[in-house]
Design a protein around this motif. Structure first.
Motif, mmCIF file in Angstrom:
data_model
loop_
_atom_site.group_PDB
_atom_site.id
_atom_site.type_symbol
_atom_site.label_atom_id
_atom_site.label_comp_id
_atom_site.label_asym_id
_atom_site.label_seq_id
_atom_site.Cartn_x
_atom_site.Cartn_y
_atom_site.Cartn_z
ATOM 1 N N LEU A 1 0.841 -1.205 0.000
ATOM 2 C CA LEU A 1 0.000 0.000 0.000
ATOM 3 C C LEU A 1 0.877 1.257 0.000
ATOM 4 O O LEU A 1 0.625 2.207 -0.743
ATOM 5 N N LEU A 2 1.922 1.224 0.826
ATOM 6 C CA LEU A 2 2.844 2.364 0.901
ATOM 7 C C LEU A 2 3.459 2.648 -0.474
ATOM 8 O O LEU A 2 3.508 3.799 -0.919
ATOM 9 N N GLU A 3 3.903 1.599 -1.137
ATOM 10 C CA GLU A 3 4.510 1.761 -2.475
ATOM 11 C C GLU A 3 3.522 2.370 -3.461
ATOM 12 O O GLU A 3 3.871 3.240 -4.253
ATOM 13 N N LYS A 4 2.274 1.886 -3.391
ATOM 14 C CA LYS A 4 1.236 2.400 -4.295
ATOM 15 C C LYS A 4 1.007 3.887 -4.058
ATOM 16 O O LYS A 4 0.957 4.683 -4.988
ATOM 17 N N ILE A 5 0.866 4.267 -2.785
ATOM 18 C CA ILE A 5 0.615 5.681 -2.457
ATOM 19 C C ILE A 5 1.819 6.531 -2.885
ATOM 20 O O ILE A 5 1.662 7.577 -3.506
ATOM 21 N N HIS A 6 3.003 6.032 -2.573
ATOM 22 C CA HIS A 6 4.228 6.756 -2.933
ATOM 23 C C HIS A 6 4.338 6.923 -4.457
ATOM 24 O O HIS A 6 4.864 7.929 -4.947
ATOM 25 N N GLY A 7 3.796 5.952 -5.176
ATOM 26 C CA GLY A 7 3.851 5.989 -6.641
ATOM 27 C C GLY A 7 2.978 7.074 -7.255
ATOM 28 O O GLY A 7 3.262 7.549 -8.356
ATOM 29 N N VAL A 8 1.917 7.470 -6.548
ATOM 30 C CA VAL A 8 0.995 8.447 -7.152
ATOM 31 C C VAL A 8 0.970 9.815 -6.451
ATOM 32 O O VAL A 8 0.434 10.768 -7.007
ATOM 33 N N ILE A 9 1.533 9.885 -5.245
ATOM 34 C CA ILE A 9 1.465 11.153 -4.509
ATOM 35 C C ILE A 9 2.848 11.771 -4.358
ATOM 36 O O ILE A 9 3.794 11.096 -3.983
ATOM 37 N N ARG A 10 2.916 13.051 -4.641
ATOM 38 C CA ARG A 10 4.226 13.710 -4.612
ATOM 39 C C ARG A 10 4.623 14.192 -3.214
ATOM 40 O O ARG A 10 5.790 14.412 -2.956
ATOM 41 N N VAL A 11 3.633 14.396 -2.335
ATOM 42 C CA VAL A 11 3.984 14.954 -1.019
ATOM 43 C C VAL A 11 4.688 13.901 -0.158
ATOM 44 O O VAL A 11 4.401 12.709 -0.285
ATOM 45 N N PRO A 12 5.623 14.344 0.696
ATOM 46 C CA PRO A 12 6.342 13.400 1.560
ATOM 47 C C PRO A 12 5.375 12.624 2.459
ATOM 48 O O PRO A 12 4.426 13.202 3.010
ATOM 49 N N LEU A 13 5.627 11.331 2.607
ATOM 50 C CA LEU A 13 4.743 10.480 3.425
ATOM 51 C C LEU A 13 5.354 10.288 4.809
ATOM 52 O O LEU A 13 6.576 10.184 4.956
#
Ligand SMILES: [Zn+2]
Length: 287
Positions: A193-205
């Motif tokens: 899930l983290l990888e997916k979110i990181h793949g589409v969102i530019r803001v730091p997680l």
């Protein structure tokens, strides 16, 4: 040095380039604030000092903001003073006006539309004054609660995308299975899930609930896109436990300053371990 939003964004861009994370440590008073600054300066690592609203209730926003401003001005490294998990838009705006250079509006327990609305209000006010804003998506549990985070409480990819796009928020706390406090079971993180979110969102997680997560799991989360790791419980626990033991050993008649000289040793050790975890053994960090 006091850093504005643009410089904080730059810190996160550098972290992304290096594949590392910025450490975030919660403080409860002025003693542990000093311990955090000393540990970070000795490591040459930028650091985020975070304050929960209950600390504001106890000490007062004006006092905290004023002291933090002096601390930031005098420090040799970039220090961010951050309001953590604030459910009130009004308190976030007050923090912006009282020297905090970063605030987290935590409206994740509200329906998405209302979360977006609250975040937008804080973003509009904070950005105009050069203050960085963090929001949250999904529910991050307390470690004392039963069982693991269920799927419906994890950050939903589409919700995270909408919140980021519609608010212009600067950092996003994502529920990927981490919990606040010491875990009752082996932590489980949803790296996919983290990888997916990181793949589409530019803001730091942001990874909340760092305290009870084994270091190798935190490292893996950083590799998969986490840019800020929040640690609170372990710092506070080390502080309070050592304080109790030191008073026992040295006697309650000992001056507070002498007690604190002893207390700061294990607290700084814990902080330094986390700084190293965030930047990786092989990486020389920010210097
Ligand atoms: Zn948190």
């Amino acid at each position: 040095m006091v850093v504005k939003r643009e410089e904080i964004q730059k810190l996160f861009r550098e972290a992304a380039d290096k594949g590392i994370a910025v450490p975030h440590f919660n403080h409860s008073d002025f003693w542990d604030m000093s311990f955090i600054v000393e540990a970070a300066e000795e490591q040459g690592a930028p650091v985020i000092i975070a304050c929960l609203p209950k600390v504001i209730d106890a000490i007062g926003i004006e006092k905290l903001g004023t002291v933090a401003k002096v601390v930031m001005e005098k420090s040799s490294i970039p220090i961010v003073y951050h309001l953590d998990h604030c459910h009130s838009v009004d308190t976030c705006l007050k923090a912006v006006d009282h020297g905090y250079n970063s605030v987290m509006i935590d409206a994740a327990d509200l329906p998405l539309e209302e979360n977006i609305k609250a975040v937008k209000k804080v973003v509009d006010y904070a950005h105009a004054k050069g203050v960085h804003v963090e929001a949250e998506i999904g529910q991050i549990k307390s470690a004392g609660e039963e069982g693991y985070t269920v799927e419906s409480e994890l950050a939903a990819l589409e919700d995270a995308k909408r919140l980021a796009e519609e608010t212009g928020v600067d950092a996003l706390a994502v529920s990927i299975g981490s919990e606040h406090g010491f875990y009752q079971h082996t932590p489980k993180l949803d790296y996919a899930l983290l990888e997916k979110i990181h793949g589409v969102i530019r803001v730091p997680l942001v990874l909340h609930g760092g305290s009870g997560i084994p270091r190798e799991m935190v490292r893996k989360a950083i590799q998969k896109g986490i840019r800020k790791v929040n640690v609170g419980t372990q710092i506070r626990y080390t502080y309070i436990k050592t304080l109790g033991e030191t008073i026992q050993n040295m006697g309650a008649g000992t001056h507070t300053a002498d007690i604190m000289e002893a207390v700061k040793i294990p607290v700084k050790e814990t902080l330094k371990e986390w700084i190293v975890t965030c930047r990786g053994e092989a990486n020389n960090g920010w210097k």
